[in-house]
Design an enzyme around this catalytic site. Structure first.
Site, PDB file in Angstrom:
ATOM      1  N   ASN A  42       0.848  -1.181   0.000  1.00  0.00           N
ATOM      2  CA  ASN A  42       0.000   0.000   0.000  1.00  0.00           C
ATOM      3  C   ASN A  42       0.888   1.237   0.000  1.00  0.00           C
ATOM      4  O   ASN A  42       1.984   1.255   0.561  1.00  0.00           O
ATOM      5  CB  ASN A  42      -0.990   0.001   1.168  1.00  0.00           C
ATOM      6  CG  ASN A  42      -0.361  -0.064   2.545  1.00  0.00           C
ATOM      7  OD1 ASN A  42       0.591  -0.806   2.778  1.00  0.00           O
ATOM      8  ND2 ASN A  42      -0.912   0.692   3.481  1.00  0.00           N
ATOM      9  N   ILE A  43       0.415   2.257  -0.709  1.00  0.00           N
ATOM     10  CA  ILE A  43       1.154   3.502  -0.853  1.00  0.00           C
ATOM     11  C   ILE A  43       0.191   4.636  -0.525  1.00  0.00           C
ATOM     12  O   ILE A  43      -0.722   4.932  -1.301  1.00  0.00           O
ATOM     13  CB  ILE A  43       1.712   3.651  -2.286  1.00  0.00           C
ATOM     14  CG1 ILE A  43       2.595   2.441  -2.637  1.00  0.00           C
ATOM     15  CG2 ILE A  43       2.481   4.964  -2.427  1.00  0.00           C
ATOM     16  CD1 ILE A  43       2.932   2.317  -4.109  1.00  0.00           C
ATOM     17  N   GLU A  44       0.376   5.225   0.654  1.00  0.00           N
ATOM     18  CA  GLU A  44      -0.522   6.288   1.094  1.00  0.00           C
ATOM     19  C   GLU A  44      -0.118   7.630   0.495  1.00  0.00           C
ATOM     20  O   GLU A  44       0.987   7.809  -0.013  1.00  0.00           O
ATOM     21  CB  GLU A  44      -0.523   6.373   2.625  1.00  0.00           C
ATOM     22  CG  GLU A  44      -1.129   5.143   3.267  1.00  0.00           C
ATOM     23  CD  GLU A  44      -1.195   5.210   4.775  1.00  0.00           C
ATOM     24  OE1 GLU A  44      -1.861   4.340   5.351  1.00  0.00           O
ATOM     25  OE2 GLU A  44      -0.580   6.105   5.391  1.00  0.00           O
ATOM     26  N   GLU A  55      -3.026  -4.717  -2.951  1.00  0.00           N
ATOM     27  CA  GLU A  55      -3.583  -5.653  -3.923  1.00  0.00           C
ATOM     28  C   GLU A  55      -3.606  -5.043  -5.319  1.00  0.00           C
ATOM     29  O   GLU A  55      -3.218  -5.678  -6.299  1.00  0.00           O
ATOM     30  CB  GLU A  55      -5.010  -6.064  -3.514  1.00  0.00           C
ATOM     31  CG  GLU A  55      -5.092  -6.734  -2.167  1.00  0.00           C
ATOM     32  CD  GLU A  55      -5.362  -5.778  -1.003  1.00  0.00           C
ATOM     33  OE1 GLU A  55      -6.025  -6.197  -0.044  1.00  0.00           O
ATOM     34  OE2 GLU A  55      -4.900  -4.613  -1.048  1.00  0.00           O
TER      35      GLU A  55
END
Length: 131
Positions: A42-44, A55
């Site tokens: 995940n890349i915020e 995903e």
């Protein structure tokens, strides 16, 4: 199918997660129809809306390399708990899933559950619905 290898790759992907706002790190790995494996994390983003889930990162990496059929995906999120994919990720999975795609939710490297897309997204809207 080697679930252990996919799970291990998902945990490796989690190490690269960029989650300075939530602190919630997720990793994923996808197995393509051809047997290739792609990882994602995940890349915020400070705007939150521009955040991308692990995903989708893994699936998009596979698609960007020419693969459009996913055989399996492993997801590693919260430590010692199962992390389920969000609704948007489920929809993306529906776009690229082989009919028997497996979704592996890993609590740790030894404890996991396996689901099918139909189990976690019954009645999915797909390209078949557009004809």
């Amino acid at each position: 199918m080697d679930y252990g290898k996919l799970i291990s790759k998902a945990f490796q992907g989690r190490k690269n997660a960029y989650a300075p706002y939530s602190g919630f790190k997720v990793g994923a790995s996808v197995l393509t129809e051809d047997g290739d494996i792609y990882t994602g994390c995940n890349i915020e983003n400070a705007s939150y809306g521009a955040t991308n889930c692990a995903e989708r990162t893994a699936i998009f990496k596979a698609v960007s390399e020419g693969h459009e059929a996913v055989r399996a995906i492993a997801i590693a999120g919260a430590e010692n708990n199962y992390t389920w994919p969000c609704g948007i990720c489920r929809q993306v999975m529906a776009e690229f899933a082989l009919p028997d795609m497996k979704i592996i939710l890993a609590k740790n490297e030894k404890e996991y559950i396996v689901k099918t897309l139909n189990e976690i997204l019954p009645g999915a809207f797909t390209k078949k619905d557009l004809s």
